[in-house]
Design a protein around this motif. Structure first.
Motif, short mmCIF file in Angstrom:
data_model
loop_
_atom_site.label_atom_id
_atom_site.label_comp_id
_atom_site.label_asym_id
_atom_site.label_seq_id
_atom_site.Cartn_x
_atom_site.Cartn_y
_atom_site.Cartn_z
N ILE A 120 19.53 -7.01 -19.82
CA ILE A 120 20.83 -7.46 -19.32
C ILE A 120 21.49 -8.31 -20.39
O ILE A 120 20.84 -9.19 -20.96
CB ILE A 120 20.66 -8.36 -18.06
N ALA A 124 20.87 -13.74 -7.60
CA ALA A 124 21.47 -13.50 -8.92
C ALA A 124 22.94 -13.89 -8.84
O ALA A 124 23.53 -13.93 -7.74
CB ALA A 124 21.35 -12.03 -9.32
N ILE A 134 19.80 -7.37 -4.01
CA ILE A 134 19.31 -8.74 -4.26
C ILE A 134 19.45 -9.60 -3.02
O ILE A 134 18.53 -10.33 -2.67
CB ILE A 134 20.05 -9.33 -5.48
N CYS A 169 27.91 -10.45 -17.73
CA CYS A 169 28.56 -9.91 -16.53
C CYS A 169 30.07 -10.10 -16.65
O CYS A 169 30.58 -11.17 -16.32
CB CYS A 169 27.99 -10.67 -15.33
N ILE A 224 23.19 -4.79 -7.39
CA ILE A 224 23.61 -4.25 -8.69
C ILE A 224 23.25 -2.77 -8.72
O ILE A 224 22.09 -2.40 -8.53
CB ILE A 224 22.93 -4.99 -9.86
N GLY A 257 19.43 -14.88 -12.97
CA GLY A 257 18.67 -14.51 -11.77
C GLY A 257 17.77 -15.67 -11.39
O GLY A 257 17.44 -16.52 -12.23
N LEU A 292 15.45 -6.92 -12.43
CA LEU A 292 16.43 -7.18 -11.36
C LEU A 292 15.79 -7.03 -9.99
O LEU A 292 16.15 -7.71 -9.04
CB LEU A 292 17.62 -6.21 -11.48
N SER A 293 14.81 -6.11 -9.90
CA SER A 293 14.19 -5.85 -8.58
C SER A 293 13.33 -7.03 -8.11
O SER A 293 12.93 -7.07 -6.96
CB SER A 293 13.34 -4.57 -8.64
N VAL A 300 16.20 -4.80 -17.54
CA VAL A 300 16.95 -4.35 -16.35
C VAL A 300 16.01 -4.24 -15.14
O VAL A 300 16.37 -4.64 -14.03
CB VAL A 300 17.60 -2.97 -16.62
N PHE A 357 14.27 -10.37 -8.43
CA PHE A 357 15.04 -11.62 -8.23
C PHE A 357 15.32 -11.88 -6.75
O PHE A 357 15.67 -10.97 -5.99
CB PHE A 357 16.37 -11.57 -8.99
N TYR A 405 19.75 -2.05 -7.10
CA TYR A 405 18.91 -3.25 -6.93
C TYR A 405 19.57 -4.11 -5.85
O TYR A 405 20.66 -4.64 -6.06
CB TYR A 405 18.84 -4.04 -8.24
#
Ligand code: PLP
Ligand code: COI
Length: 340
Positions: free
Chosen positions: A219, A279, A305, A222, A294, A229, A273-274, A270, A276, A303
């Motif tokens: 990542i 975020a 969150i 943004c 995301i 995260g 992300l699963s 990346v 966190f 993902y």
């Protein structure tokens, strides 16, 4: 003081003309005196390097009217230093910290009637910029520059305010090259991100997540904000040569340490992300914008969150504490505010 007739809550992040801007010219190797202008326009050569070759840099700062009526500017010196780094990056003369802070303070004082009332939740956004000017055709640094500080009252950057929204990854776009100008706040990065930004909004997302431009494994950031995260008591944020060092992110990392949470600033794959619990994106305009989901649009992977679609407790605590410092509701233990 004549208060302008503005509906502070509904102005969003749009330009509202204020009374004055402050300017300074660099010529013959040195900066001149600050000038106060009441025109929002500039008169420059059609052959200016800022117009053709993107030789320009800018900053974003906020001034707050506090609960005690005092006006506070957040992290003024850090913005001065970052502009100096951007100037170095594009071979422009640095704006000395003293000149920068004097210009910003003058711009705030001269436009005091546009600093939104405390209760409105709106703020005065300050936009310092430096542009290469003068007659020039070849690709090389300009000999003359204009430094300008203008202001505009703003409310929330996102229409949704402090709420969790969806972000998307678009693998077909980069905002900067691996060793390019991503770490500077310069117009070219935003120009190269516009196509992707428009596309992501067309697809119904509030913001785009950029991956690292070299491997597309990590990542980066943004939209016009950094990313973080949270897993358990740990705040995790990307370390990358191609992202802007966010002053908000730096402040949040310090708040985390103050709260006794761990901070990790490192490449963020990346896939992570699963894992966190929460975020968000963060920046001067964005403040803290929680992210509920995301979507990696090109791979079709999502993902999730925040299952309930709501801001999580740690993002909320960080947001509230940051705002409390900025509005003077809690002690400014790190000396981040300049009182006017
Ligand atoms: N990243 C980008 C690309 C930005 O435009 C911004 C906005 O300034 C940020 C991050 C956040 O930086 P800061 O917190 O200093 O405003
Ligand atoms: C800021 O957060 O101050 C920014 O500069 C973002 C802006 C490009 C919208």
């Amino acid at each position: 003081m004549n208060t302008p007739d503005i509906d502070w809550e509904s102005i969003g992040f749009n330009y509202v003309a204020t009374d004055f801007n402050v300017r300074c010219t660099y010529k013959n190797g040195s900066w001149g005196k600050l000038r106060i202008c009441d025109s929002p326009n500039i008169n420059i050569s059609i052959a200016s390097s800022c117009l053709h070759y993107g030789q320009e840099a800018f900053e974003g700062i906020k001034a707050f009217r506090g609960h005690d009526g005092q006006i506070r500017i957040f992290r003024l010196e850090e913005n001065a230093q970052r502009l100096q780094a951007s100037c170095d990056g594009l071979v422009m003369p640095q704006v000395p910290t003293e000149l920068f802070t004097e210009a910003v303070i003058q711009a705030v004082k001269l436009n005091e009637r546009f600093i939104p009332p405390y209760e409105s939740g709106a703020t005065l956004y300050i936009r310092p910029l430096i542009i290469g000017v003068g007659h020039l055709l070849g690709v090389r640094p300009a000999a003359e520059y204009e430094f300008i500080v203008f202001t505009s009252p703003i409310s929330s950057y996102f229409k949704t305010g402090f709420s969790a929204t969806k972000a998307g990854i678009l693998r077909g776009y980069d905002r900067s090259a691996p060793l390019g100008t991503g770490c500077y706040k310069v117009g070219g990065n935003y120009a190269s991100g516009m196509r992707a930004g428009v596309r992501i909004h067309e697809l119904g997302y509030s913001s785009i997540i950029y991956l690292d431009p070299k491997e597309k494994k990590y990542i980066d950031e943004c939209g016009a904000a950094n990313f973080f995260g949270i897993r358990g008591d740990t705040y995790i944020t990307p370390k990358s040569r191609s992202i802007l060092p966010s002053i908000t992110n730096n402040s949040l990392m310090q708040l985390c340490r103050d709260f006794g949470w761990a901070v990790e600033q490192r490449p963020v794959p990346v896939d992570e992300l699963s894992t966190f619990d929460e975020a968000a994106s963060c920046g001067t305009a964005a403040v803290v914008c929680p992210i509920s989901q995301i979507d990696d649009i090109d791979t079709g992977h999502s993902y999730i969150i925040a299952k309930d679609g709501r801001p999580g407790p740690k993002c909320t605590k960080l947001y509230n504490h940051l705002r409390d410092i900025q509005y003077g509701r809690t002690d400014d233990t790190h000396g981040w505010n300049t009182l006017i």
